[in-house]
Design a protein around this motif. Structure first.
Motif, PDB file in Angstrom:
ATOM      1  N   TYR A   7       0.810  -1.212   0.000  1.00 18.11           N
ATOM      2  CA  TYR A   7       0.000   0.000   0.000  1.00 18.11           C
ATOM      3  C   TYR A   7       0.849   1.270   0.000  1.00 18.11           C
ATOM      4  O   TYR A   7       0.313   2.370  -0.136  1.00 18.11           O
ATOM      5  N   SER A   8       2.158   1.128   0.133  1.00 18.99           N
ATOM      6  CA  SER A   8       3.029   2.302   0.063  1.00 18.99           C
ATOM      7  C   SER A   8       3.140   2.845  -1.350  1.00 18.99           C
ATOM      8  O   SER A   8       3.661   3.948  -1.557  1.00 18.99           O
ATOM      9  N   TYR A   9       2.628   2.081  -2.325  1.00 16.52           N
ATOM     10  CA  TYR A   9       2.730   2.488  -3.730  1.00 16.52           C
ATOM     11  C   TYR A   9       1.390   2.923  -4.307  1.00 16.52           C
ATOM     12  O   TYR A   9       1.246   3.051  -5.521  1.00 16.52           O
ATOM     13  N   LEU A  10       0.423   3.181  -3.444  1.00 22.88           N
ATOM     14  CA  LEU A  10      -0.891   3.572  -3.933  1.00 22.88           C
ATOM     15  C   LEU A  10      -0.897   4.986  -4.511  1.00 22.88           C
ATOM     16  O   LEU A  10      -1.863   5.383  -5.155  1.00 22.88           O
ATOM     17  N   TRP A  11       0.178   5.736  -4.304  1.00 20.47           N
ATOM     18  CA  TRP A  11       0.275   7.051  -4.941  1.00 20.47           C
ATOM     19  C   TRP A  11       0.284   6.904  -6.461  1.00 20.47           C
ATOM     20  O   TRP A  11      -0.156   7.826  -7.175  1.00 20.47           O
ATOM     21  N   ILE A  12       0.729   5.765  -6.943  1.00 19.66           N
ATOM     22  CA  ILE A  12       0.730   5.518  -8.388  1.00 19.66           C
ATOM     23  C   ILE A  12      -0.705   5.455  -8.904  1.00 19.66           C
ATOM     24  O   ILE A  12      -1.005   5.928 -10.006  1.00 19.66           O
ATOM     25  N   VAL A  13      -1.601   4.890  -8.108  1.00 24.12           N
ATOM     26  CA  VAL A  13      -3.012   4.799  -8.490  1.00 24.12           C
ATOM     27  C   VAL A  13      -3.610   6.195  -8.618  1.00 24.12           C
ATOM     28  O   VAL A  13      -4.351   6.487  -9.571  1.00 24.12           O
ATOM     29  N   GLU A  14      -3.293   7.073  -7.695  1.00 21.35           N
ATOM     30  CA  GLU A  14      -3.788   8.448  -7.747  1.00 21.35           C
ATOM     31  C   GLU A  14      -3.279   9.160  -9.001  1.00 21.35           C
ATOM     32  O   GLU A  14      -4.046   9.826  -9.709  1.00 21.35           O
ATOM     33  N   LEU A  15      -2.010   9.009  -9.279  1.00 20.05           N
ATOM     34  CA  LEU A  15      -1.425   9.650 -10.455  1.00 20.05           C
ATOM     35  C   LEU A  15      -2.000   9.068 -11.735  1.00 20.05           C
ATOM     36  O   LEU A  15      -2.304   9.798 -12.693  1.00 20.05           O
ATOM     37  N   LEU A  16      -2.182   7.751 -11.763  1.00 18.68           N
ATOM     38  CA  LEU A  16      -2.743   7.092 -12.937  1.00 18.68           C
ATOM     39  C   LEU A  16      -4.173   7.547 -13.187  1.00 18.68           C
ATOM     40  O   LEU A  16      -4.581   7.747 -14.341  1.00 18.68           O
ATOM     41  N   TYR A  17      -4.937   7.723 -12.120  1.00 19.74           N
ATOM     42  CA  TYR A  17      -6.324   8.181 -12.258  1.00 19.74           C
ATOM     43  C   TYR A  17      -6.385   9.552 -12.935  1.00 19.74           C
ATOM     44  O   TYR A  17      -7.198   9.774 -13.842  1.00 19.74           O
TER      45      TYR A  17
END
Length: 210
Positions: A7-17
């Motif tokens: 879950y430390s890489y969920l910032w990628i999901v925000e950026l991808l969105y």
């Protein structure tokens, strides 16, 4: 070196969105996950786990503010952390969300589709190039409105990240305020106070390296 959790890489999901929304506005519907998951976690006993652990936006702001040194890293003003401001901003935010739903309803009943993304509830960004012919107009209207909400809140997060500590947005985030409200209803004032402290400590002080 301590291995990072998934879950430390969920910032990628925000950026991808955000990138997908710019590519095709219909991807804005995926943002409903960011609205429903925190509330469901809070309702089913997870408290503010989403804010403290799974929020991709908070991670992205922390990354930009800490790693890239884009933040002034100073404490946010007291009014930003006050109850009246947090709940007032939540009320305003939900009012804007309600107006977005009303616009969607009007398109559903026959009004013309407005292909614009409104930034900061004032500035209209033209989006005429978006491919939305494959869906009903009201579905596209919701996507335009919802992406406006998500983009606006992201910009506000970036502004407070630059001016104050990296995750200062977490202090007055509407989702954080709502999940804290759920904690109040479920567990009473003692747990809510702990949740508020956790929100401020994890969202501001810890992200700033304190």
């Amino acid at each position: 070196m301590k291995q990072k959790k998934w879950y430390s890489y969920l910032w990628i999901v925000e950026l991808l969105y955000l990138c997908l929304g710019l590519f095709n506005i219909l991807f804005a519907w995926l943002g409903m996950l960011f609205f429903t998951i925190p509330l469901l976690i809070a309702v089913f006993g997870g408290g503010k786990a989403y804010c403290n652990r799974y929020c991709g936006r908070g991670q992205l702001l922390g990354l930009l503010g800490e790693k890239l040194k884009l933040s002034r890293n100073v404490p946010p003003p007291k009014f930003l952390r006050s109850r009246w401001f947090r709940y007032g901003f939540l009320a305003f935010f939900m009012t804007m969300f309600g107006l977005m739903l009303f616009s969607t309803y009007k398109v559903f009943t026959g009004a013309p589709l407005q292909q614009t993304v409104t930034l900061l509830w004032v500035f209209k960004l033209p989006w005429q190039w978006a491919e939305v012919d494959m869906v009903s107009p009201w579905i596209a209207q919701f996507a335009f409105g919802f992406f406006s909400v998500m983009l606006t809140s992201t910009v506000l997060g970036f502004v407070t990240m630059v001016l104050f500590r990296p995750r200062s947005w977490c202090v007055y985030c509407p989702m954080g305020t709502m999940t804290q409200g759920i904690c109040i209803l479920k567990h009473g004032k003692e747990v809510a106070a702990h949740g508020r402290k956790s929100k401020e400590d994890r969202g501001v002080a810890e992200a700033a390296g304190k």
